[in-house]
Design a protein around this motif. Structure first.
Motif, PDB file in Angstrom:
ATOM      1  N   ASP A   1       0.764  -1.298  -0.078  1.00  0.00           N
ATOM      2  CA  ASP A   1       0.032   0.038   0.141  1.00  0.00           C
ATOM      3  C   ASP A   1       0.809   1.361   0.060  1.00  0.00           C
ATOM      4  O   ASP A   1       0.297   2.365   0.131  1.00  0.00           O
ATOM      5  CB  ASP A   1      -0.926  -0.142   1.317  1.00  0.00           C
ATOM      6  CG  ASP A   1      -0.293  -0.069   2.436  1.00  0.00           C
ATOM      7  OD1 ASP A   1       1.143   0.110   2.437  1.00  0.00           O
ATOM      8  OD2 ASP A   1      -0.994  -0.149   3.418  1.00  0.00           O
ATOM      9  N   GLY A   2       2.052   1.121  -0.257  1.00  0.00           N
ATOM     10  CA  GLY A   2       2.935   2.211  -0.395  1.00  0.00           C
ATOM     11  C   GLY A   2       3.254   2.914   1.033  1.00  0.00           C
ATOM     12  O   GLY A   2       4.047   3.819   1.301  1.00  0.00           O
ATOM     13  N   GLN A   3       2.660   2.247   2.254  1.00  0.00           N
ATOM     14  CA  GLN A   3       3.286   2.810   3.517  1.00  0.00           C
ATOM     15  C   GLN A   3       4.774   2.352   3.785  1.00  0.00           C
ATOM     16  O   GLN A   3       5.013   1.534   3.238  1.00  0.00           O
ATOM     17  CB  GLN A   3       2.235   2.005   4.603  1.00  0.00           C
ATOM     18  CG  GLN A   3       0.790   2.525   4.240  1.00  0.00           C
ATOM     19  CD  GLN A   3       0.598   3.979   4.860  1.00  0.00           C
ATOM     20  OE1 GLN A   3       1.385   4.421   5.772  1.00  0.00           O
ATOM     21  NE2 GLN A   3      -0.182   4.733   4.073  1.00  0.00           N
ATOM     22  N   PRO A   4       5.217   2.994   5.128  1.00  0.00           N
ATOM     23  CA  PRO A   4       6.806   2.560   5.083  1.00  0.00           C
ATOM     24  C   PRO A   4       6.668   1.092   5.586  1.00  0.00           C
ATOM     25  O   PRO A   4       5.804   0.674   5.923  1.00  0.00           O
ATOM     26  CB  PRO A   4       6.831   3.417   6.769  1.00  0.00           C
ATOM     27  CG  PRO A   4       6.038   4.529   6.405  1.00  0.00           C
ATOM     28  CD  PRO A   4       4.859   4.022   5.680  1.00  0.00           C
ATOM     29  N   ALA A   5       8.012   0.536   5.521  1.00  0.00           N
ATOM     30  CA  ALA A   5       8.264  -0.998   5.457  1.00  0.00           C
ATOM     31  C   ALA A   5       7.820  -1.449   6.945  1.00  0.00           C
ATOM     32  O   ALA A   5       8.084  -0.624   7.943  1.00  0.00           O
ATOM     33  CB  ALA A   5       9.596  -1.307   5.112  1.00  0.00           C
ATOM     34  N   GLN A   6       7.325  -2.347   7.028  1.00  0.00           N
ATOM     35  CA  GLN A   6       7.127  -3.026   8.305  1.00  0.00           C
ATOM     36  C   GLN A   6       8.293  -3.442   9.113  1.00  0.00           C
ATOM     37  O   GLN A   6       8.174  -3.142  10.293  1.00  0.00           O
ATOM     38  CB  GLN A   6       6.124  -4.180   8.348  1.00  0.00           C
ATOM     39  CG  GLN A   6       4.785  -3.924   7.833  1.00  0.00           C
ATOM     40  CD  GLN A   6       3.963  -5.076   7.359  1.00  0.00           C
ATOM     41  OE1 GLN A   6       4.291  -5.997   6.965  1.00  0.00           O
ATOM     42  NE2 GLN A   6       2.719  -5.087   8.045  1.00  0.00           N
ATOM     43  N   GLU A   7       9.363  -3.731   8.421  1.00  0.00           N
ATOM     44  CA  GLU A   7      10.796  -3.928   9.318  1.00  0.00           C
ATOM     45  C   GLU A   7      11.675  -3.814   8.236  1.00  0.00           C
ATOM     46  O   GLU A   7      11.738  -4.295   6.921  1.00  0.00           O
ATOM     47  CB  GLU A   7      10.521  -5.471   9.472  1.00  0.00           C
ATOM     48  CG  GLU A   7      11.741  -6.180  10.314  1.00  0.00           C
ATOM     49  CD  GLU A   7      11.740  -7.633  10.755  1.00  0.00           C
ATOM     50  OE1 GLU A   7      12.625  -8.144  11.366  1.00  0.00           O
ATOM     51  OE2 GLU A   7      10.743  -8.478  10.469  1.00  0.00           O
ATOM     52  N   ILE A   8      12.799  -3.279   8.696  1.00  0.00           N
ATOM     53  CA  ILE A   8      14.171  -3.342   8.037  1.00  0.00           C
ATOM     54  C   ILE A   8      15.261  -4.200   8.580  1.00  0.00           C
ATOM     55  O   ILE A   8      15.309  -4.327   9.887  1.00  0.00           O
ATOM     56  CB  ILE A   8      14.690  -1.896   8.037  1.00  0.00           C
ATOM     57  CG1 ILE A   8      13.499  -0.911   7.887  1.00  0.00           C
ATOM     58  CG2 ILE A   8      16.112  -1.715   7.143  1.00  0.00           C
ATOM     59  CD1 ILE A   8      13.355  -0.817   6.238  1.00  0.00           C
ATOM     60  N   VAL A   9      15.808  -5.188   7.788  1.00  0.00           N
ATOM     61  CA  VAL A   9      16.798  -6.052   8.318  1.00  0.00           C
ATOM     62  C   VAL A   9      17.981  -5.650   7.579  1.00  0.00           C
ATOM     63  O   VAL A   9      18.214  -5.254   6.623  1.00  0.00           O
ATOM     64  CB  VAL A   9      16.525  -7.546   8.189  1.00  0.00           C
ATOM     65  CG1 VAL A   9      14.989  -7.585   8.895  1.00  0.00           C
ATOM     66  CG2 VAL A   9      16.130  -7.863   6.558  1.00  0.00           C
ATOM     67  N   GLY A  10      19.166  -5.991   8.497  1.00  0.00           N
ATOM     68  CA  GLY A  10      20.512  -5.651   7.976  1.00  0.00           C
ATOM     69  C   GLY A  10      21.530  -6.969   7.990  1.00  0.00           C
ATOM     70  O   GLY A  10      21.161  -8.126   8.088  1.00  0.00           O
TER      71      GLY A  10
END
Length: 154
Positions: A67-76
């Motif tokens: 839906d174009g919303q910010p990502a639910q999670e960012i992993v590194g």
């Protein structure tokens, strides 16, 4: 990246750390390394899985929504995305998109199966760990069910 470095990265994963060193060596040798640009899509939600992805450097956004919303999670670095897909064909529960230049190691389910077939001790260790995880999930579900039942009564 040297093979020994790849083995060390794999050995840092809780489930994979249970595997014998020779089995990890085979898995690392067969892994496919990829360099992604910011915005490159690794896979989309709902696609069939063929294995897991280990983030070596950079960052990957994971989101089950489109839906174009910010990502639910960012992993590194060090994140293993799609661990279950190493053992079973499942639909991808999230879309994975590189947020910046990112290096990943792709681990295929077919290679994992061959490696475990050649390393019964590794297969047994992983099976025991997965069984323990499942028992934990069942316990958590039972606790949720008890809480819901208590709410219905109350």
């Amino acid at each position: 990246m040297a093979l020994d470095d790849d083995i060390a990265l794999l050995a840092r994963q809780p489930l994979l750390s249970l595997m014998e060193r020779d089995a990890l060596r085979l898995l690392a040798f067969a892994a496919e390394s990829r360099i992604l640009r910011a915005g490159d899509v690794l896979f989309r939600v709902g696609e069939p899985s063929d294995g897991a992805v280990l983030v070596i450097s950079g960052a990957v956004a994971l989101d089950s929504r489109e839906d174009g919303q910010p990502a639910q999670e960012i992993v590194g670095p060090g994140a293993l995305i799609g661990e279950t897909a190493l053992f079973a064909a499942v639909a991808r529960p999230v879309t994975a998109i590189a947020r910046e230049p990112t290096q990943v190691m792709r681990l295929s389910r077919s290679v994992m199966r061959r490696v475990l077939a050649e390393s019964p001790a590794s297969a047994e260790a992983i099976a025991a760990a997965v069984a323990q995880r499942l028992q934990g999930f069942v316990g958590q579900l039972a606790a949720v069910q008890e809480a819901l039942t208590a709410l219905e009564r109350g």
